[in-house]
Scaffold this motif. Structure first.
Motif, PDB file in Angstrom:
ATOM      1  N   ASP A  83     -39.782 -19.721  13.425  1.00 59.54           N
ATOM      2  CA  ASP A  83     -38.804 -20.423  13.258  1.00 59.54           C
ATOM      3  C   ASP A  83     -37.631 -20.693  14.257  1.00 59.54           C
ATOM      4  OD1 ASP A  83     -38.596 -18.376  11.518  1.00 59.54           O
ATOM      5  OD2 ASP A  83     -36.728 -19.298  10.796  1.00 59.54           O
ATOM      6  N   ASN A  93     -41.903 -23.563  19.447  1.00 61.73           N
ATOM      7  CA  ASN A  93     -40.910 -24.661  19.170  1.00 61.73           C
ATOM      8  C   ASN A  93     -40.259 -25.133  20.678  1.00 61.73           C
ATOM      9  OD1 ASN A  93     -40.918 -24.568  16.604  1.00 61.73           O
ATOM     10  ND2 ASN A  93     -39.641 -22.845  16.332  1.00 61.73           N
ATOM     11  N   THR A 123     -48.312 -24.895  11.640  1.00 64.74           N
ATOM     12  CA  THR A 123     -47.472 -24.505  10.642  1.00 64.74           C
ATOM     13  C   THR A 123     -47.928 -23.182   9.966  1.00 64.74           C
ATOM     14  OG1 THR A 123     -46.358 -26.495  10.786  1.00 64.74           O
ATOM     15  CG2 THR A 123     -45.562 -24.996   8.957  1.00 64.74           C
ATOM     16  N   ARG A 148     -40.943 -19.059   4.018  1.00 67.20           N
ATOM     17  CA  ARG A 148     -40.924 -18.850   5.395  1.00 67.20           C
ATOM     18  C   ARG A 148     -41.530 -20.249   6.065  1.00 67.20           C
ATOM     19  NH1 ARG A 148     -38.682 -17.658   8.281  1.00 67.20           N
ATOM     20  NH2 ARG A 148     -40.206 -16.604  10.079  1.00 67.20           N
ATOM     21  N   ALA A 161     -38.888 -22.732   6.464  1.00 68.38           N
ATOM     22  CA  ALA A 161     -38.071 -22.500   7.671  1.00 68.38           C
ATOM     23  C   ALA A 161     -38.929 -22.870   8.724  1.00 68.38           C
ATOM     24  CB  ALA A 161     -37.516 -21.008   7.646  1.00 68.38           C
ATOM     25  N   MET A 162     -40.292 -22.551   8.962  1.00 72.54           N
ATOM     26  CA  MET A 162     -40.700 -23.015  10.116  1.00 72.54           C
ATOM     27  C   MET A 162     -41.076 -24.423  10.338  1.00 72.54           C
ATOM     28  SD  MET A 162     -44.673 -21.434  11.006  1.00 72.54           S
ATOM     29  CE  MET A 162     -45.189 -21.617  12.790  1.00 72.54           C
ATOM     30  N   ALA A 198     -38.151 -26.060  11.674  1.00 76.13           N
ATOM     31  CA  ALA A 198     -37.654 -25.906  13.112  1.00 76.13           C
ATOM     32  C   ALA A 198     -38.696 -26.609  14.061  1.00 76.13           C
ATOM     33  CB  ALA A 198     -38.132 -24.336  13.225  1.00 76.13           C
ATOM     34  N   GLN A 199     -39.835 -26.855  13.565  1.00 74.80           N
ATOM     35  CA  GLN A 199     -40.780 -27.670  14.329  1.00 74.80           C
ATOM     36  C   GLN A 199     -40.445 -28.983  14.127  1.00 74.80           C
ATOM     37  OE1 GLN A 199     -44.545 -26.745  12.211  1.00 74.80           O
ATOM     38  NE2 GLN A 199     -44.653 -24.689  13.671  1.00 74.80           N
TER      39      GLN A 199
END
Length: 330
Positions: A94, A101, A121, A149, A152-153, A156-157
């Motif tokens: 993330d 990313n 993901t 987690r 959060a990932m 971010a993506q």
């Protein structure tokens, strides 16, 4: 007496066979999985998957553009961090400057809305233990801590530009928490391709090399048992209830019965992933002259489509899209 009914009439020429074909492939139904790795000066071949590479950012951009030009419907990105960037929680997953990313941002800038940009993901590429989640004190994957987690990932993506997220860890509740988090942050148009029935399979072997996996042990406490069929439909009902936009079966070729079961019930598009081991088996047999490579590729993809998948993830996506777009294919 000569037979009156002759089914062979409709097999007599290639043109007749094309005319009456019940199952058809189109480039737009294919998705190309791609690997982008940190620390490379040039693309690195994956020895167990001849013809597939870990990309640099530059080679990724070129290959992605070629796929889109060929008519491929989407790109699924996997990030391969350097070994020293891995840790117990997969923190690079993330990080805005993490390899995956960064790649998503580059491709979104390059391609905009010309393709469907998908992101894996999952934490397995980013953890030093190679599991798809964080571990508890006993060394088992902690489902609910892993969901945090994944949230959060996912965010971010989405910020990096992914059109669609592919939660593949088979954690209970993963689609629901990701959907809620995306909506809360205003990413209501970011879709979820749910890995609904992902089986613990021996055919993932080459993929482990492709992503530089650090896996210790196996993933049988969270991926589905290959002996189970009805369980996949339970997972399907949960993913649909949690807001999945597309559902997927993985692997494809050894699980065509599951693809059919899911397709008969799902009211959303169904995808299937022709995984690394399936790719490598056909490639290896063709290299030894045991099978006709191109015919086997098309037959394998047609069987997945015939089983009910309307979207197929395959490492041959760009090549096959070129075949299907040629005048001879029409």
């Amino acid at each position: 007496m000569a037979p009156v009914i002759r089914p062979r009439r409709l097999r007599s020429t290639a043109a007749v066979r094309r005319l009456v074909a019940e199952t058809r492939l189109a480039p737009s139904e294919l998705v190309l999985p791609m690997f982008v790795a940190d620390g490379l000066d040039e693309p690195r071949e994956i020895s167990s998957m001849p013809g597939v590479v870990q990309h640099t950012e530059d080679s990724l951009r070129r290959a992605a553009a070629a796929a889109v030009e060929a008519g491929v419907g989407g790109l699924m990105l996997f990030g391969v961090p350097s070994p020293d960037a891995k840790d117990a929680t997969g923190s690079q997953a993330d990080a805005a400057d993490g390899v995956l990313n960064r790649a998503l941002s580059l491709l979104r800038n390059d391609l905009g809305e010309r393709t469907v940009l998908m992101a894996d993901t999952c934490l397995d590429e980013f953890t030093d233990h190679g599991h798809c989640g964080v571990l508890d004190a006993r060394g088992r994957v902690d489902n609910d801590a892993t969901l945090d987690r994944y949230v959060a990932m996912s965010l971010a993506q989405a910020r990096a530009g992914a059109h669609m997220l592919g939660p593949s860890g088979m954690m209970d509740g993963q689609v629901g928490v990701i959907r809620a988090a995306l909506d809360a942050e205003g990413f209501t148009d970011t879709a979820i391709l749910a890995y609904t029935a992902k089986y613990a399979s021996a055919f993932y072997g080459p993929f482990r090399e492709a992503v530089g996996s650090s896996l210790q042990g196996d993933r049988r406490t969270y991926q589905q048992d290959s002996a189970n069929r009805t369980e996949a439909l339970r997972e399907l009902s949960l993913d649909l209830a949690e807001g999945a936009d597309i559902v997927m079966v993985k692997p494809a070729m050894s699980y065509l019965d599951i693809v059919r079961d899911v397709a008969e019930i799902a009211d959303v598009p169904v995808a299937a992933y022709q995984i690394s081991g399936e790719y490598s088996m056909i490639t290896a047999a063709a290299e030894r002259g045991w099978i006709d490579r191109d015919a086997a590729i098309l037959e394998s993809l047609t069987s997945i489509r015939r089983a009910g998948a309307s979207i197929i993830l395959t490492y041959w996506a760009t090549e096959v899209a070129g075949w299907l777009s040629s005048p001879a294919a029409g």
